[in-house]
Design a protein around this motif. Structure first.
Motif, PDB file in Angstrom:
ATOM      1  N   SER A  57     -28.610 -10.892   2.713  1.00  0.00           N
ATOM      2  CA  SER A  57     -27.330 -11.869   2.259  1.00  0.00           C
ATOM      3  C   SER A  57     -26.735 -12.475   3.472  1.00  0.00           C
ATOM      4  O   SER A  57     -26.981 -12.348   4.620  1.00  0.00           O
ATOM      5  CB  SER A  57     -26.218 -10.757   1.916  1.00  0.00           C
ATOM      6  OG  SER A  57     -24.945 -11.496   1.551  1.00  0.00           O
ATOM      7  N   TRP A  58     -26.126 -13.691   3.079  1.00  0.00           N
ATOM      8  CA  TRP A  58     -25.578 -14.721   4.082  1.00  0.00           C
ATOM      9  C   TRP A  58     -24.098 -14.469   4.015  1.00  0.00           C
ATOM     10  O   TRP A  58     -23.473 -15.544   4.423  1.00  0.00           O
ATOM     11  CB  TRP A  58     -26.150 -15.754   4.114  1.00  0.00           C
ATOM     12  CG  TRP A  58     -26.080 -16.828   2.771  1.00  0.00           C
ATOM     13  CD1 TRP A  58     -25.105 -17.490   2.573  1.00  0.00           C
ATOM     14  CD2 TRP A  58     -27.164 -16.597   1.800  1.00  0.00           C
ATOM     15  NE1 TRP A  58     -25.549 -17.893   1.181  1.00  0.00           N
ATOM     16  CE2 TRP A  58     -26.583 -17.498   0.811  1.00  0.00           C
ATOM     17  CE3 TRP A  58     -28.477 -16.034   1.795  1.00  0.00           C
ATOM     18  CZ2 TRP A  58     -27.464 -17.578  -0.304  1.00  0.00           C
ATOM     19  CZ3 TRP A  58     -29.030 -16.257   0.302  1.00  0.00           C
ATOM     20  CH2 TRP A  58     -28.548 -16.992  -0.572  1.00  0.00           C
ATOM     21  N   ILE A  59     -23.413 -13.685   3.305  1.00  0.00           N
ATOM     22  CA  ILE A  59     -21.895 -13.682   3.418  1.00  0.00           C
ATOM     23  C   ILE A  59     -21.555 -13.056   4.598  1.00  0.00           C
ATOM     24  O   ILE A  59     -21.838 -12.114   5.029  1.00  0.00           O
ATOM     25  CB  ILE A  59     -21.677 -12.526   1.932  1.00  0.00           C
ATOM     26  CG1 ILE A  59     -22.296 -12.939   0.912  1.00  0.00           C
ATOM     27  CG2 ILE A  59     -20.192 -12.570   2.055  1.00  0.00           C
ATOM     28  CD1 ILE A  59     -21.977 -11.935  -0.210  1.00  0.00           C
ATOM     29  N   SER A  82     -28.414  -9.883   7.685  1.00  0.00           N
ATOM     30  CA  SER A  82     -27.498 -10.891   7.813  1.00  0.00           C
ATOM     31  C   SER A  82     -28.695 -12.375   7.932  1.00  0.00           C
ATOM     32  O   SER A  82     -29.029 -12.406   9.079  1.00  0.00           O
ATOM     33  CB  SER A  82     -26.578 -11.067   8.680  1.00  0.00           C
ATOM     34  OG  SER A  82     -25.935 -12.208   8.766  1.00  0.00           O
ATOM     35  N   THR A  83     -28.845 -13.123   6.852  1.00  0.00           N
ATOM     36  CA  THR A  83     -29.805 -13.954   6.798  1.00  0.00           C
ATOM     37  C   THR A  83     -29.441 -15.293   7.061  1.00  0.00           C
ATOM     38  O   THR A  83     -27.945 -15.667   6.594  1.00  0.00           O
ATOM     39  CB  THR A  83     -30.983 -13.929   5.701  1.00  0.00           C
ATOM     40  OG1 THR A  83     -30.105 -14.101   4.673  1.00  0.00           O
ATOM     41  CG2 THR A  83     -31.560 -12.535   5.772  1.00  0.00           C
ATOM     42  N   PRO A  84     -29.937 -16.619   7.266  1.00  0.00           N
ATOM     43  CA  PRO A  84     -29.480 -17.652   6.905  1.00  0.00           C
ATOM     44  C   PRO A  84     -29.009 -18.212   5.556  1.00  0.00           C
ATOM     45  O   PRO A  84     -29.758 -17.505   4.659  1.00  0.00           O
ATOM     46  CB  PRO A  84     -30.274 -18.843   7.644  1.00  0.00           C
ATOM     47  CG  PRO A  84     -31.271 -18.017   8.591  1.00  0.00           C
ATOM     48  CD  PRO A  84     -31.150 -16.600   7.922  1.00  0.00           C
ATOM     49  N   ASN A  85     -28.166 -19.072   5.316  1.00  0.00           N
ATOM     50  CA  ASN A  85     -27.949 -19.601   3.956  1.00  0.00           C
ATOM     51  C   ASN A  85     -29.278 -19.683   3.077  1.00  0.00           C
ATOM     52  O   ASN A  85     -30.234 -19.993   3.662  1.00  0.00           O
ATOM     53  CB  ASN A  85     -27.203 -20.939   4.270  1.00  0.00           C
ATOM     54  CG  ASN A  85     -26.702 -21.625   2.825  1.00  0.00           C
ATOM     55  OD1 ASN A  85     -27.497 -21.599   1.986  1.00  0.00           O
ATOM     56  ND2 ASN A  85     -25.843 -22.246   3.038  1.00  0.00           N
TER      57      ASN A  85
END
Lengths: 454, 303
Positions: A57-59, A82-85
């Motif tokens: 997710s990238w939130i 946590s990944t990029p958009n």
């Protein structure tokens, strides 16, 4: 170099290949749609023992909500990455991982990319998982229609709605008052207001028309009910240049031709922020999450903005468009769909989780209960103490439910962006842009061996 | 006039000195032009860095609101504090990861390149030229083209999303092998190797005690080059890694930048982070550049 440029083509070929069996099964399931097309029904069994799930997710701050879940559920531990958009690389990575067979159990996917992942068999139908079908009423109507592809759950449930971007009108109260402009309730009034503003202050623009936000323009089409796509059985209907869409295009073309909107400011650019600060751009038709974009980038205008419902095409209506928002999907080949679905439901309906996601990540929830979050009831200082989220809560309920995203939205957006850039540069009109987008989208669908209804 | 001619006649060496001083005077114009040109280039090159320094001291509001190339309120300390505490202080591990990937990757990569280049230059064996051509061909293949195939390979052995997924591809440097071969051929005399063999030194010992020292200027060049390449490598980590604790600083900052629409404060943190991420590169260059200069000179005057 050439290898690199070939990669998307290569990927498309794979997507097309992946699509074939899906179409075949869809064709079988089409006759009695009560049975899930992918045979997901009944296969959502609880796993034995302790389960570990992965989630991309990238939130911003999503790990805090996940930590809360892990505390409450020692037997289902989720590890979040946590990944990029999505469009900045994560969708591509998910596709790669699906091919390589090491995709995460859960992933964040925006509404407009769901169809393309379903096509790659990248999603798991979670309709049979405990509590999923019952959750329908927990979410704002249109979001459920997106995750069930308009079938109301008959044709499977492919993701859990997470957040939304219901649209409204951000406007400069002070400038409107100064020039004696009343808040427009219809698009005709919006046009008159733009003319009045221009007369009073030749340097000012009503809003900016960005060439980098085609998904913003599709939000405007959404409000108009100008559906770009539809499904007729197994075939895709492409209707980007429908008469209704043409009306929207003509309206904005008029605004552009009469120089009432700024055409040299791109969305989310420092130049736009400067224009906001300098009072050169007076409104922005934008989504709920846009409130922090203005708040944090136009500090000089604190207290001067207000929020009103989106202008309407016919007086007395209360329709709204939507721009952005995402879902939590159980990805294809997950070994623990039961647990993954349980987590996805919790993450997007539990009041504590919703509170964390709203506070840390600025998410505007898709859950009906989420609209009652205390944080969304508060007056917002930057907007002169207006309870702006009341406006968005109404907008969220008024987003039309029969909107369908196509299976190749990335391409469609690119075609539309190109067309809009041309129109803004004086080459052609927005209507031409729609016509172009229509033809090119049909081409791109056919290249993927998808059936297109004529 | 008379005074001038007098002086000229009185001091014999005067005309000569006049002549020599005319030389520099003539070139003074070109010196000014050249210096001016270089100054313009320097400003052009340094302006973005200056902008970065200035921007990193601003608040998000001032960033868009005030003149970009000059300071407003000084918030660098606040920004740094926010940078190192955001997401439970994930920035420091990113920096450390980058140092590990780039530092260890460049060190191992340099050693492998030097060994391969030395072998290609000093040993005669069948297929040597063919092997060298393959390596040269490798220089032409952009790393971006290899990212996806590498991902599928690593996925097969279940090694994606690990340290090794970024580290192992990073130690391969066809350009380093090429440079090593050229340099080894020029700077390691065959006579010296023969002498070593006659004295009973093994091949490995000869390489590590003699060749490495003779080739050290080239090796510093390869190290610096490889360090920068790995430090700036973006696509490979993007494709390989999902665990944000394994990210190098480039990918981490990109991730933040891509989340700006949901959390606008990330923009100023990305900027501050970029500034901090430049520091290790600058230090590496300052420490190693004298070896590098020595290396270039040594190569140039080799007899």
């Amino acid at each position: 170099m050439s290898l690199r440029t070939q990669r998307p083509v290569f990927r498309r070929a794979l997507v097309a290949l992946a699509a074939l069996p899906l179409l075949a099964t869809a064709a079988c399931g089409g006759s009695d749609s009560g049975d899930s097309a992918s045979g997901g029904q009944g296969s959502c069994e609880k796993s034995e023992g302790k389960v570990e799930l992965t989630y991309w997710s990238w939130i911003p701050g999503v790990e805090k909500a996940v930590a809360e879940w892990n505390r409450q559920n020692p037997d289902i531990q989720v590890s979040v990455k946590s990944t990029p958009n999505g469009n900045a690389g994560t969708y591509q990575n998910m596709s790669n991982a699906l091919k390589a067979g090491n995709a995460p159990d859960l992933g964040q996917i925006e509404y407009d990319s769901l169809a393309s992942f379903r096509l790659q068999e990248g999603l798991t139908d979670i309709a049979a998982c405990a509590g999923v079908k019952e959750a329908e009423g927990d979410f704002v109507k249109w979001t459920w229609s997106q995750v069930t592809f308009g079938s109301g759950g008959e044709d499977g449930v492919w993701a859990v709605p997470q957040d939304t971007g219901p649209m409204a009108l951000f406007y400069r109260k002070d400038l409107f008052e100064k020039h004696g402009i009343s808040v427009p309730t219809t698009w005709e009034e919006y046009y008159q207001a733009a003319k009045k503003l221009k007369e009073a202050d030749p340097k000012a623009y009503m809003t900016h028309f960005s060439q980098t936000d085609p998904n913003w323009f599709s939000g405007l089409l959404w409000q108009k009910g100008a559906n770009m796509f539809g499904q007729e059985g197994d075939a895709w209907k492409v209707d980007v240049d429908s008469p209704a869409a043409g009306e929207v295009a003509d309206y904005w073309q008029k605004m552009i031709d009469e120089k009432l909107v700024a055409t040299d400011l791109q969305g989310f650019s420092p130049a736009l922020y400067k224009a906001w600060n300098d009072g050169e751009v007076a409104t922005w038709v934008s989504a709920a999450w846009g409130y922090s974009t203005i708040r944090d980038n136009a500090k000089a205008t604190s207290g001067k903005w207000g929020v009103a419902p989106m202008p309407q095409w016919s007086a007395g209506d209360d329709k709204a468009g939507n721009w952005g928002g995402s879902t939590t999907a159980v990805l294809g080949k997950s070994e623990h769909p039961h647990e993954a679905a349980k987590f996805a439901l919790w993450l997007n309906t539990d009041p504590k989780a919703l509170e964390i996601l709203n506070r840390e990540g600025g998410l505007y929830p898709a859950a009906v209960k989420g609209l009652d979050l205390p944080a969304l009831q508060q007056p917002v200082d930057f907007y002169g103490g207006q309870k702006i989220f009341d406006v968005f809560a109404d907008a969220s309920k008024n987003v039309t439910t029969d909107w369908t995203f196509g299976p190749t939205m990335t391409d469609t957006y690119r075609f539309m962006g190109d067309g809009i850039a041309g129109a803004l540069g004086g080459k052609g009109t927005l209507k031409d842009a729609l016509a172009q987008t229509d033809t090119k989208t049909v081409d791109s669908l056919e290249k993927q061996s998808l059936e297109v209804a004529k | 006039m008379s005074l001038l001619t007098d002086t000229a006649g009185a001091h014999a060496p005067a005309p000569a000195s006049e002549k020599t001083s005319r030389g520099p005077r003539e070139s003074r114009l070109s010196v000014v032009v050249a210096t001016g040109f270089l100054a313009v280039i320097a400003v052009y090159m340094l302006l973005p860095v200056f902008w970065l320094v200035v921007s990193a001291t601003k608040t998000q509001g001032d960033l868009v609101d005030t003149f970009g190339l000059w300071f407003s309120d000084f918030h660098l300390i606040d920004n740094l504090r926010a940078l190192f505490t955001k997401q439970d202080g994930v920035f420091l591990p990113w920096l450390f990861n980058s140092l590990l990937y780039a530092g260890a990757g460049a060190a191992v990569g340099t050693l492998l390149s030097a060994m391969a280049g030395y072998a290609l230059a000093k040993y005669r064996f069948r297929g040597r030229e063919f092997l060298f051509s393959v390596v040269l061909g490798g220089v032409l293949v952009p790393a971006t083209a290899l990212a996806l195939p590498l991902f599928l390979l690593f996925a097969k052995v279940g090694a994606t999303n690990t340290f090794w997924a970024v580290f192992l591809p990073s130690i391969v440097s066809p350009f380093g092998v090429y440079l090593s071969r050229i340099f080894a051929a020029a700077s390691v005399p065959d006579e010296l190797l023969e002498a070593a063999r006659i004295d009973g030194s093994g091949e490995l010992r000869t390489f590590f005690t003699m060749a490495v020292r003779l080739m050290s200027p080239a090796m510093v060049t390869i190290f610096l080059f490889q360090f920068v390449v790995i430090w700036n490598n973006f696509l490979l980590p993007l494709v390989m890694l999902q665990d944000d604790r394994l990210y190098p600083v480039t990918l981490g900052l990109f991730t933040w930048q891509s989340q700006v629409s949901r959390d606008p404060s990330l923009q100023i943190l990305s900027l501050t982070g970029s500034l901090v991420s430049v520091v290790p590169i600058v230090i590496t260059f300052l420490v190693l550049q004298r070896y590098w200069k020595a290396g270039l000179a040594a190569g140039a005057v080799k007899s």
